[in-house]
Design a protein around this motif. Structure first.
Motif, PDB file in Angstrom:
ATOM      1  N   LEU A  27     -87.190  44.341  30.687  1.00 22.53           N
ATOM      2  CA  LEU A  27     -86.960  43.244  32.324  1.00 22.53           C
ATOM      3  C   LEU A  27     -86.025  43.681  33.475  1.00 22.53           C
ATOM      4  O   LEU A  27     -85.179  44.005  32.826  1.00 22.53           O
ATOM      5  N   ASN A  28     -86.847  42.989  34.502  1.00 25.91           N
ATOM      6  CA  ASN A  28     -85.630  43.240  35.336  1.00 25.91           C
ATOM      7  C   ASN A  28     -85.129  42.023  35.835  1.00 25.91           C
ATOM      8  O   ASN A  28     -85.910  40.968  36.291  1.00 25.91           O
ATOM      9  N   TYR A  29     -83.575  41.341  35.667  1.00 24.33           N
ATOM     10  CA  TYR A  29     -83.459  39.742  35.951  1.00 24.33           C
ATOM     11  C   TYR A  29     -83.527  39.489  37.394  1.00 24.33           C
ATOM     12  O   TYR A  29     -82.443  40.240  37.992  1.00 24.33           O
ATOM     13  N   ILE A  30     -84.291  38.607  37.961  1.00 28.29           N
ATOM     14  CA  ILE A  30     -84.587  38.336  39.594  1.00 28.29           C
ATOM     15  C   ILE A  30     -83.913  37.224  40.050  1.00 28.29           C
ATOM     16  O   ILE A  30     -83.087  36.574  40.858  1.00 28.29           O
ATOM     17  N   GLY A  31     -84.238  36.179  39.385  1.00 31.88           N
ATOM     18  CA  GLY A  31     -83.086  34.945  40.122  1.00 31.88           C
ATOM     19  C   GLY A  31     -83.361  33.709  39.280  1.00 31.88           C
ATOM     20  O   GLY A  31     -84.802  33.851  38.845  1.00 31.88           O
ATOM     21  N   VAL A  32     -83.213  32.593  39.905  1.00 31.99           N
ATOM     22  CA  VAL A  32     -83.208  31.454  39.219  1.00 31.99           C
ATOM     23  C   VAL A  32     -84.103  30.996  40.247  1.00 31.99           C
ATOM     24  O   VAL A  32     -83.989  31.143  41.097  1.00 31.99           O
ATOM     25  N   ALA A  33     -85.532  30.693  39.866  1.00 32.69           N
ATOM     26  CA  ALA A  33     -86.220  29.296  40.769  1.00 32.69           C
ATOM     27  C   ALA A  33     -85.865  28.400  41.187  1.00 32.69           C
ATOM     28  O   ALA A  33     -84.995  27.348  40.539  1.00 32.69           O
ATOM     29  N   GLY A  34     -85.939  28.017  42.455  1.00 34.01           N
ATOM     30  CA  GLY A  34     -85.429  27.637  43.765  1.00 34.01           C
ATOM     31  C   GLY A  34     -83.855  28.330  43.868  1.00 34.01           C
ATOM     32  O   GLY A  34     -83.187  27.380  44.604  1.00 34.01           O
ATOM     33  N   GLY A  35     -83.136  29.149  42.753  1.00 33.20           N
ATOM     34  CA  GLY A  35     -82.174  29.346  44.119  1.00 33.20           C
ATOM     35  C   GLY A  35     -80.876  28.553  44.412  1.00 33.20           C
ATOM     36  O   GLY A  35     -80.716  27.506  42.962  1.00 33.20           O
ATOM     37  N   ASN A  36     -80.453  28.421  45.032  1.00 33.70           N
ATOM     38  CA  ASN A  36     -78.941  26.932  44.786  1.00 33.70           C
ATOM     39  C   ASN A  36     -79.639  26.002  45.171  1.00 33.70           C
ATOM     40  O   ASN A  36     -78.978  24.634  44.770  1.00 33.70           O
ATOM     41  N   GLY A  37     -80.610  25.885  45.348  1.00 31.80           N
ATOM     42  CA  GLY A  37     -81.807  24.497  45.031  1.00 31.80           C
ATOM     43  C   GLY A  37     -81.816  23.680  43.628  1.00 31.80           C
ATOM     44  O   GLY A  37     -82.718  22.822  43.982  1.00 31.80           O
ATOM     45  N   ALA A  38     -82.223  24.638  43.023  1.00 26.02           N
ATOM     46  CA  ALA A  38     -82.895  24.434  41.422  1.00 26.02           C
ATOM     47  C   ALA A  38     -81.255  23.304  40.904  1.00 26.02           C
ATOM     48  O   ALA A  38     -80.078  22.466  41.677  1.00 26.02           O
ATOM     49  N   ALA A  39     -82.036  22.704  39.940  1.00 28.37           N
ATOM     50  CA  ALA A  39     -81.442  21.557  39.443  1.00 28.37           C
ATOM     51  C   ALA A  39     -80.275  22.144  38.417  1.00 28.37           C
ATOM     52  O   ALA A  39     -79.948  23.156  38.017  1.00 28.37           O
ATOM     53  N   GLN A  40     -79.073  20.901  38.487  1.00 29.21           N
ATOM     54  CA  GLN A  40     -78.121  21.505  37.671  1.00 29.21           C
ATOM     55  C   GLN A  40     -77.815  20.637  36.758  1.00 29.21           C
ATOM     56  O   GLN A  40     -78.016  19.769  36.297  1.00 29.21           O
ATOM     57  N   ALA A  41     -77.259  20.833  35.392  1.00 27.80           N
ATOM     58  CA  ALA A  41     -77.052  20.862  34.270  1.00 27.80           C
ATOM     59  C   ALA A  41     -75.265  20.787  34.039  1.00 27.80           C
ATOM     60  O   ALA A  41     -74.836  21.813  34.035  1.00 27.80           O
ATOM     61  N   ARG A  42     -74.124  19.299  33.352  1.00 23.81           N
ATOM     62  CA  ARG A  42     -73.516  19.860  33.334  1.00 23.81           C
ATOM     63  C   ARG A  42     -73.405  19.903  31.962  1.00 23.81           C
ATOM     64  O   ARG A  42     -73.654  19.199  30.643  1.00 23.81           O
ATOM     65  N   ILE A  43     -72.464  21.105  31.518  1.00 28.56           N
ATOM     66  CA  ILE A  43     -72.896  21.778  29.900  1.00 28.56           C
ATOM     67  C   ILE A  43     -71.196  22.030  29.342  1.00 28.56           C
ATOM     68  O   ILE A  43     -70.552  22.798  30.141  1.00 28.56           O
ATOM     69  N   GLY A  44     -70.203  20.797  28.827  1.00 27.16           N
ATOM     70  CA  GLY A  44     -69.030  20.870  28.590  1.00 27.16           C
ATOM     71  C   GLY A  44     -68.468  20.261  29.998  1.00 27.16           C
ATOM     72  O   GLY A  44     -68.724  19.411  30.298  1.00 27.16           O
ATOM     73  N   SER A  45     -67.703  21.799  29.999  1.00 27.11           N
ATOM     74  CA  SER A  45     -66.809  21.562  30.820  1.00 27.11           C
ATOM     75  C   SER A  45     -67.043  21.999  32.458  1.00 27.11           C
ATOM     76  O   SER A  45     -66.360  22.041  33.625  1.00 27.11           O
ATOM     77  N   SER A  46     -68.082  22.878  32.243  1.00 30.69           N
ATOM     78  CA  SER A  46     -68.920  23.559  33.314  1.00 30.69           C
ATOM     79  C   SER A  46     -70.762  23.050  33.880  1.00 30.69           C
ATOM     80  O   SER A  46     -71.075  22.515  32.875  1.00 30.69           O
ATOM     81  N   THR A  47     -70.775  23.216  34.901  1.00 33.05           N
ATOM     82  CA  THR A  47     -71.816  23.021  35.883  1.00 33.05           C
ATOM     83  C   THR A  47     -72.797  24.085  35.486  1.00 33.05           C
ATOM     84  O   THR A  47     -72.314  24.758  36.548  1.00 33.05           O
ATOM     85  N   TYR A  48     -73.787  24.055  35.156  1.00 34.27           N
ATOM     86  CA  TYR A  48     -74.921  25.166  35.532  1.00 34.27           C
ATOM     87  C   TYR A  48     -75.787  24.965  36.855  1.00 34.27           C
ATOM     88  O   TYR A  48     -76.257  23.681  36.108  1.00 34.27           O
ATOM     89  N   TYR A  49     -76.344  26.039  36.956  1.00 30.83           N
ATOM     90  CA  TYR A  49     -77.970  25.633  37.528  1.00 30.83           C
ATOM     91  C   TYR A  49     -78.902  26.130  36.250  1.00 30.83           C
ATOM     92  O   TYR A  49     -78.510  26.680  35.418  1.00 30.83           O
ATOM     93  N   ALA A  50     -80.418  25.063  36.551  1.00 34.66           N
ATOM     94  CA  ALA A  50     -80.644  24.940  35.084  1.00 34.66           C
ATOM     95  C   ALA A  50     -82.249  25.162  35.673  1.00 34.66           C
ATOM     96  O   ALA A  50     -82.528  24.209  36.605  1.00 34.66           O
TER      97      ALA A  50
END
Length: 226
Positions: A27-50
């Motif tokens: 597999l070759n990773y391309i990117g998250v669907a929506g890019g910078n428009g993807a939803a964000q989730a707070r996990i611990g002390s960091s925020t990730y695009y999910a």
């Protein structure tokens, strides 16, 4: 993974019955669907695009096709470039690291099976990107998976997208969530130095008769912005 300055990529491809070569897949990773428009989730002390992570299959009969999936290894970073993943039981992931065990594997399986029951994803973890609130729904699935694996998902944090929170509450509603639901064929795709992901192992043709729920999960990886 992607921190707020990172993006978690997850993706789904419509209705392709993927076959790993033996017990591996390239597999070759391309990117998250929506890019910078993807939803964000707070996990611990960091925020990730999910959300839905998009990969391209780089070998075998499906070479060149896309596959969308979900991440199961927040602590690893996703990087572009083809890599070979081993297909293992979800309970035995991640690689490297302490195995999740059957209880966490069952919890993750129930999440994707309930998302399937809601019509958000199909039995191969792929989704219709034109459905309403697609990015928020995929983000909710991803956040719930991370939570099931023991990560501190802060649903009520101001850093968690409101739309993701709303869809998470629908997915995990105690009155409708069925912890006994399962997706058939759910496995993990693991590779040292790459983020591990969900994967679906399809049944041989004879095994499809009489099955009401077929599915699987493909690998997910997350990316950190360098």
């Amino acid at each position: 993974m992607f921190r707020q300055n990172s993006i978690v990529a997850l993706a789904a491809t419509a209705g392709i019955a993927f076959c790993a070569s033996a017990d591996t897949v390239d597999l070759n990773y391309i990117g998250v669907a929506g890019g910078n428009g993807a939803a964000q989730a707070r996990i611990g002390s960091s925020t990730y695009y999910a959300g839905h992570m998009n990969h391209t299959i780089t070998s075998g009969s499906q070479a060149g096709q896309s596959y969308y999936t979900f991440c199961i290894e927040v602590g690893e970073y996703a990087s572009n470039g083809s890599a070979t993943y081993e297909i293992v039981d979800l309970a035995d992931a991640p690689d490297p690291g302490l195995s999740y065990g059957q209880a966490k594997a069952d919890a993750v399986n129930a999440i994707v099976a309930n998302a399937h029951a809601l019509g958000w994803i199909d039995g191969k973890l792929q989704a219709d990107s034109n459905q309403s609130d697609y990015l928020a729904k995929m983000g909710a699935i991803q956040a719930a998976i991370w939570e099931a694996l023991g990560h501190d998902f802060q649903v009520n944090s101001g850093a968690t997208s409101t739309a993701l929170r709303d869809q998470y509450e629908i997915l995990m509603n105690v009155n409708t969530f069925d912890g006994n639901r399962r997706m058939h064929g759910l496995r993990a795709a693991v590779a040292v130095g790459q983020q591990d992901q969900l994967w679906i192992v399809p049944l041989p043709p004879a095994g499809f008769a009489g099955l009401g729920l077929l599915g699987g999960i493909a690998g997910v990886r997350t990316l950190r912005r360098r």
